[in-house]
Design an enzyme around this catalytic site. Sequence first.
Site, mmCIF file in Angstrom:
data_model
loop_
_atom_site.group_PDB
_atom_site.id
_atom_site.type_symbol
_atom_site.label_atom_id
_atom_site.label_comp_id
_atom_site.label_asym_id
_atom_site.label_seq_id
_atom_site.Cartn_x
_atom_site.Cartn_y
_atom_site.Cartn_z
ATOM 1 N N GLU A 35 15.427 2.473 19.936
ATOM 2 C CA GLU A 35 15.437 1.762 18.665
ATOM 3 C C GLU A 35 15.289 2.714 17.485
ATOM 4 O O GLU A 35 15.976 2.580 16.476
ATOM 5 C CB GLU A 35 14.344 0.698 18.630
ATOM 6 N N TYR A 118 11.887 -4.185 11.428
ATOM 7 C CA TYR A 118 12.958 -4.329 12.414
ATOM 8 C C TYR A 118 12.559 -3.762 13.765
ATOM 9 O O TYR A 118 12.660 -4.437 14.794
ATOM 10 C CB TYR A 118 14.271 -3.664 11.957
ATOM 11 N N ASP A 136 18.483 -7.157 11.762
ATOM 12 C CA ASP A 136 19.070 -5.874 11.411
ATOM 13 C C ASP A 136 20.360 -6.128 10.632
ATOM 14 O O ASP A 136 20.675 -7.259 10.281
ATOM 15 C CB ASP A 136 19.346 -5.034 12.666
#
Length: 294
Positions: A35, A118, A136
């Site tokens: 991520e 996020y 996102d």
Amino acid sequence: MASLHAAVLDWYAVRARRLPWRDPSCSPWGVLLSEVMSQQTPLARVEPIWRDWMARWPTPADLARESPGEVVRAWGRLGYPRRALRLHEAATTITERHDGQVPRDQTELRALPGIGDYTAAAVAAFAYGDRSVVVDTNVRRVQARAVTGTAQASPAMTRAEVALAGHLLPDDDEAAATWNVAVMELGALVCTARSPRCDVCPVSGSCAWVLGGRPAYDGPPRRGQKWHGTDRQVRGVILQTLRELPTAVPRPDLAPTHDEAQVDRCLAGLIEDGLVEPVPGDRFALPGLTEASA
DNA sequence: AATCCGTGGAC
DNA sequence: TGTCCAAGGAT
């Protein structure tokens, strides 16, 4: 709304890319790494670096033991190298304060350096299967088109977008996690920014933007990012030089074709950021590489 | 809230 | 060729 979910989930079941961090056996640490690496970075460029990192530092404790300079070097040309430094700091915090385990709680995740709203939501969803609101750029664009009926999302994220994402999120934990990744995947592969492939989109039949005749975007324009001649470019050149050379580098060799005053300014910034370390003899190196300072 | 922070592929 | 923009975060 039920048909919208079924359409997206059925499409995802068939079309989802096989990414290593989507494998059920992938650790929370692997998900967190993926991520952070994926922030503002296309996944195709992330995958090889992610594999290198997972082979080299399979746990947060492994990364925490490494010198920051080696971590920055291993980051390669992924871009935004401060992410590598923050990942190193996060690994240290996880090792020292979370018993080596990536936190599951979003507030604890959010407290780690380099992890914002996020990424905290994404790790909770994709590493732990929790129901979290993941918003996102893909989610924002898909929602803007399919629900709101506009060609693009606004430049800055709004509360309304988060609220809409929360409203669309299935109640069940596992269904919510799958929904999150499915919408992101739809945005990445079909509902793209430049040339959306509405002809193969599973949602086109109920898409507000398509039904409205695909009107052009009429909101405020995004700020175009300058590149040539900017500090960002010079910082990149300096760091690339230091990544490639095994030893400390004299100031004039850091970015020879660029303005000296700009190089000095950028160097100061890089040192302030912890990405570069001055060593005796007016030389510079990636941080913590004792062999480079010798 | 606006700006800064890398890199490279697609068009 | 230059512009756009990609699983954002920090200040």
